[in-house]
Motif scaffolding. Sequence first.
Motif: not given
Length: 335
Positions: A74, A77-78, A80-83, A190, A194-195, A198, A200
């Motif tokens: 997890d 994934k976060l 990759k998406q938010f940093w 965020v 949103d979290i 990503v 799920q």
Amino acid sequence: MNGNQLDTAAKIIQQGELVAFPTETVYGLGADATNESAVKKVYQAKGRPSDNPLIVTVSSVSMVETYVASFSDDAKKLIKQFWPGSLTMIFKLKPHALSKTVTGGLDTAAFRFPNNQLTLDLITKAGVPIVGPSANTSGKPSPTTAQHVYHDLNGKIAAILDDGPTTVGVESTVLDMSVDTPSILRPGAVTKEDIEAVIQRPVMDELHHVGMSQTPKAPGMKYKHYAPDAQVYIVDPDDNWQEVADWIGAHQQPVGVMAFNDVINSIDWPKNTDVISLGDDAKSAAHDLFAELRDFDNHKQYKIVFAQGLKPTGIAEAYMNRLNKSAGQMHFKQL
């Protein structure tokens, strides 16, 4: 900002001194996170309680990996998406990875990879992560311009990197990834939605406060925050703004009002009212909140400020989190 100025700021960090730096959220107060004496200077400059942990600000994921044992799927994934971006994540540390001065004595630390190239360059040049609490006097509204930093910390720190006004205006979301169910400890841009989109799976979102005997995992969970000198009162969504105007008119002292444009334009305000716009939506309200609270602080005649409350959904949750703390949970209907 030229290269020489950035080199100078990086050397100041390496020498154990303090540099205020910009992010997309608010301005931070930077010191070498691996230098305990430098970190202690941050607490001293801010007047910050020593059990209030500091966020560690980095310029790469590999910098976090130096201190954190592992990332869950997890977390990957976060990241990759938010940093880089306005999400701070709390991880369990490798043994003795960071000083207790940074962590508040906990075995976890919060890490932030901001979306601001100037600060990323600063950290890379310094070669160390930096602690990054807001660059203000502890308890006061957070700084969204270099001028706010200068007002609070002039003479207490070595330098300020000025990159203009911040774009988000409220601090990053803090997400605890050291527990079985990820938990938002401080809402920000965020959002919970949103979290969850990503990773799920559900995220907890009700852990914004701790008791006075507990050590908080994240800033803003325990002590009074974001408060101007004036007493702020929240005008709730079901309150009548005409009643607010009538209350102001019945009193002689200057009173501040922070509200959306449609509210401002719908009322014939008494002459002793100073009205400041929060724009037209929750995003603009969150962006402007701290700057407007500071504006009233600069005019000491204001003892009372009425601020528009919103239903806490999306970024309005971050806005209401900060506003409630600014007001000390005080509402217009309590007058």
